[in-house]
Design an enzyme around this catalytic site. Structure first.
Site, PDB file in Angstrom:
ATOM      1  CB  ILE A  32      -0.965  -0.010   1.209  1.00 56.61           C
ATOM      2  CG1 ILE A  32      -2.160   0.883   0.959  1.00 56.61           C
ATOM      3  CG2 ILE A  32      -0.260   0.357   2.499  1.00 56.61           C
ATOM      4  CD1 ILE A  32      -3.290   0.695   1.969  1.00 56.61           C
ATOM      5  CD  GLU A  96       5.892  -0.474   9.737  1.00 58.69           C
ATOM      6  OE1 GLU A  96       5.031  -0.478   8.834  1.00 58.69           O
ATOM      7  OE2 GLU A  96       6.754   0.417   9.870  1.00 58.69           O
ATOM      8  CB  VAL A  97       1.896  -6.425   8.822  1.00 60.19           C
ATOM      9  CG1 VAL A  97       0.732  -7.405   8.675  1.00 60.19           C
ATOM     10  CG2 VAL A  97       1.457  -5.007   8.451  1.00 60.19           C
ATOM     11  CG  HIS A 101       4.906  -9.352   5.181  1.00 59.82           C
ATOM     12  ND1 HIS A 101       4.526  -9.343   6.507  1.00 59.82           N
ATOM     13  CD2 HIS A 101       5.654  -8.241   4.984  1.00 59.82           C
ATOM     14  CE1 HIS A 101       5.028  -8.265   7.099  1.00 59.82           C
ATOM     15  NE2 HIS A 101       5.731  -7.589   6.203  1.00 59.82           N
TER      16      HIS A 101
END
Ligand code: 5GP
Ligand code: ZN
Length: 116
Positions: A32, A96-97, A101
């Site tokens: 994003i 952060e997430v 990933h």
């Protein structure tokens, strides 16, 4: 699916994204907030918090994930010129997430490996 995990919501379709690549195990979609002309995230669909959480039982799924990450880089056309693959892990890694990933970054020279 982990409650309140943004990437699990993306897998479920609750949050729409452009699905760059998808199969039964992995999903790839654009970041994003892209940090390069090409910036795509490749995630296992199954919730796993981070690279630090892996066990022997995950070997098959993780092999599939890494091979498909290579496939996605080819689809994106960055394989020949090259790309940076980043997996941030926990606090010092800048994660952060907390759904595993891999970042694919490319489309320009990516510079030094880490900030000094
Ligand atoms: P990390 O630091 O955890 O490796 O990076 C998480 C990445 O996820 C960041 O680059 C961030 O821009 C991206 N991201 C966070 N929320 C969303 C979202 O809702 N959709 C997409 N496509 N990317 C996101
Ligand atoms: Zn998740």
């Amino acid at each position: 699916m982990s409650e309140n995990c943004i990437f699990c919501k993306i897998v479920a379709g609750t949050i729409p994204v452009k699905r760059v690549y998808e199969d039964e195990v992995v999903l790839a979609f654009p970041d994003i907030a892209p940090q390069a002309p090409v910036h795509v995230l490749v995630i296992p669909k199954r919730h796993m918090a981070s690279l630090a959480a892996l066990t022997e039982a995950d070997r098959g799924e993780m092999g599939h994930w890494l091979e498909r990450l290579s496939h996605v880089a080819r689809l994106l056309g960055v394989d020949e010129a090259g790309y940076r693959t980043i997996i941030n892990t926990n606090a010092h890694g800048g994660q952060e997430v907390f759904h595993l990933h891999g970042h694919i970054l490319g489309g320009r020279p990516m510079g030094p490996m880490v900030a000094r």
